[in-house]
Design an enzyme around this catalytic site. Structure first.
Site, PDB file in Angstrom:
ATOM      1  N   SER A 337       0.841  -1.201   0.000  1.00  0.00           N
ATOM      2  CA  SER A 337       0.000   0.000   0.000  1.00  0.00           C
ATOM      3  C   SER A 337       0.872   1.244   0.000  1.00  0.00           C
ATOM      4  CB  SER A 337      -0.910   0.004   1.239  1.00  0.00           C
ATOM      5  OG  SER A 337      -0.127   0.079   2.428  1.00  0.00           O
ATOM      6  N   LYS A 338       0.232   2.404  -0.011  1.00  0.00           N
ATOM      7  CA  LYS A 338       0.946   3.672  -0.094  1.00  0.00           C
ATOM      8  C   LYS A 338       1.890   3.882   1.077  1.00  0.00           C
ATOM      9  CE  LYS A 338      -2.652   6.047  -2.763  1.00  0.00           C
ATOM     10  NZ  LYS A 338      -3.627   7.159  -2.768  1.00  0.00           N
TER      11      LYS A 338
END
Length: 608
Positions: A337-338
């Site tokens: 994820s980010k």
């Protein structure tokens, strides 16, 4: 969400589509299930006589039972494939709700490689049924990223293949046609349940510690009951009928045998009350009408396969072969994820990664060619790719490995291409006033061995022209050099600077520089590491970097050409020597013994 059971690792063999020969049988009250069917005698004969004939193979489900009971089907074995089309046709079907994630890019790549390796077609379909989140801007960005990676589609938006349109938002009439077909055949029915009723069902299931499931309230409704609700204008959805018992089994090309029990699924919606078709229904209709032969996608789509298979079979549509690829995980084995940094193709592109490097690395996330080789061109990947080399275990996204692979491709580029890329980067980043010229060419030649991504060129250049001597002298890494009478070497260098010998060597090129180094060494009876490391430290301010002769020559060119902007932080030879004169050598050894880290205060303490 239903958890599938898995066993074995067999590839799915070919299976003919024989449902067109099946005689569907329905009750007057339309309570037949999607698999309430019996076979005509010729179809039954075909089953027993074609088991070993690959051109007309068998359909070995456990058994079908002609019945109108909800428990009529004990097991539906779809481990074979009903797709007759011999041409390989695969698809990548992104939702245009954001940037192209590396996971989606890998899915697209695997499909592309498989299609090209088999002489088949790679189809791009845009799944934009999420009207609130889908944007044309996001779609265009995704298409741009795919083209940058070199994944050119054979059919898709703006490239017709006679099975379009290729955006789901433009295929609504087709979905409605097939929804009406399911309604007419009894495989679907109108459900008039309100949101409050559905919520009550969920709460009841929760209270019993059961998975949420529609209770089938409208599955057995009479025509009079249905007409009464229609007359009142009650909103309704289309629900797909699902047997209460039995299971569905497929043979996944990657994961082996996968089966689902039907008893917890319940009748599911295929058409919303606003007329919008539901994702799984659209996908099944699209894959069938686009003649998709293989569906290769992430394992997170595995639960969707059950509903899609049920829809395929109810409509009598050919079933593709399925293969579900494991997810890409972060180094901590959580979902990428980010918070782990860059995750989209465009971000890595902006960071200076090459499409060749990204394609190479993505291919290795869940696939290998059975050798120790790790560097591949696109053509090599096409030649070597096969589904049976895709692994079932999760892939870990390793940025360091990605950078290393990209560096191999970067350094293998023709130098003219690398010069152009680095020159553009230096100019755009404000380090140089021009992207062309002899300095740019010389700088790339000297620095390219340290590049892994194009953006590394910025730090490599600023490191070369900077002079962090004071900070370096505060590091324990230079203790051995300092203890070997570094002051002596500093005084020798400054002496040659005062006589002009250093300046002459600095300005005259690599050969004169080497002569100067030997002369300084001879005056102190030093050679080898005892000579080269102190000179590197005192002239460049660092203990590492390119060849010292090449670095010094480039430093002079940077100073003489005037091409570097102030932002580059160039420290001239004269400025270096002035700072070297200010070092309090009596304090250096004492400071190094007491310091554990570099800091401005520590560095300042070394100056007179």
């Amino acid at each position: 969400m239903m958890r599938p059971s898995m066993a074995g690792t067999h590839s799915a063999p070919y299976l003919p589509h024989i449902l067109s020969r099946a005689c569907l049988s329905f009750s007057p009250r339309a309570v037949c299930r999607p698999y309430d069917l019996h076979l005509d005698p010729s179809a039954a004969t075909n089953f027993s006589t074609s088991r070993c004939n690959r051109s007309s193979p068998s359909f070995p489900f456990r058994f079908f039972v002609k019945s109108h009971s909800r428990s009529s089907i004990r097991a539906l074995d779809l481990s074979q494939n009903t797709q007759k089309n011999s041409e390989v046709r695969v698809r990548f079907a992104p939702s245009p709700t954001g940037n192209l994630h590396v996971g989606g890019a890998r899915t697209a790549l695997f499909n592309y490689l498989f299609a090209r390796s088999q002489g088949g077609k790679f189809i791009l379909r845009i799944e934009d049924t999420d009207l609130e989140r889908s944007t044309r801007e996001s779609e265009n960005a995704m298409l741009k990223d795919l083209m940058w990676l070199g994944l050119e589609w054979d059919e898709g938006p703006n490239k017709d293949g006679n099975v379009g349109p290729y955006r789901q938002s433009e295929r609504t009439d087709l979905y409605l046609k097939y929804a009406e077909r399911l309604l007419a055949s009894g495989h679907a029915y109108k459900c008039f349940c309100s949101d409050e009723e559905l919520e009550a069902m969920r709460e009841e299931a929760k209270a019993k510690n059961l998975p949420p499931k529609y209770n089938g309230k409208w599955a057995k409704a009479s025509n009079d009951e249905i007409e009464a609700e229609l007359a009142k204008g009650t909103p309704y959805t289309y629900r797909f009928r699902v047997a209460e018992e039995g299971n569905v089994k497929i043979n996944d090309l990657i994961r082996g045998e996968v089966s689902w029990a039907l008893d917890t699924l319940g009748d599911f919606i295929i058409l919303r009350s606003n007329g919008q078709p539901v994702y799984n229904f659209c996908v099944a209709v699209d894959d069938a009408t686009m003649k998709i032969s293989h569906v290769l996608r992430a394992e997170e789509h595995l639960p969707n396969t059950l509903r899609q298979v049920l829809i395929y079979q109810a409509l009598g549509l050919p079933l593709p072969k399925f293969g579900h690829v494991s997810l890409i995980l972060a180094p901590d084995r959580s979902k990428l994820s980010k918070r782990h940094g860059a995750t989209s193709v465009s971000q890595f592109k902006d960071m200076g990664f090459l499409p060749q490097g990204m394609v190479n690395y993505l291919a290795l996330l869940g696939w290998n060619d059975g050798t120790e080789d790790e560097i591949f061109t696109m053509d090599q990947l096409i030649a070597k790719f096969s589904i049976d080399r895709i692994t079932k275990s999760a892939a870990i996204f390793d940025n360091m490995k990605f950078r290393w692979i990209n560096g191999q491709h970067l350094r293998s580029l023709p130098e003219t291409e690398l010069i152009q890329m680095c020159g553009e980067f230096w100019e755009k980043s404000g380090l140089l006033s021009s992207r062309e010229g002899s300095f740019v060419e010389d700088a790339v030649h000297v620095l390219k061995g340290s590049l892994e991504v194009v953006s590394d060129a910025g730090k490599c250049l600023t490191d070369l022209v900077s002079y962090p001597l004071e900070e370096s002298l505060c590091s324990l890494e230079v203790k051995e050099i300092v203890d070997d009478n570094l002051k002596e070497v500093a005084n020798a260098i400054l002496a040659t600077y005062d006589t002009g010998e250093l300046q002459k060597a600095y300005e005259s090129g690599h050969e004169e520089w080497q002569k100067w180094v030997k002369s300084v060494g001879k005056s102190m009876k030093r050679k080898g590491k005892r000579l080269f490391m102190p000179i590197r430290l005192l002239v460049t301010g660092k203990t590492f970097g390119p060849d010292i002769g090449s670095a010094v020559e480039l430093l002079y060119k940077a100073e003489a050409s005037g091409i570097l902007n102030t932002k580059a932080g160039l420290v001239t030879l004269a400025e270096r020597m002035e700072r070297l004169k200010k070092i309090n050598w009596d304090n250096v050894s004492e400071k190094i013994a007491s310091l554990n880290a570099k800091s401005p205060e520590n560095a300042a303490a070394l100056i007179h």
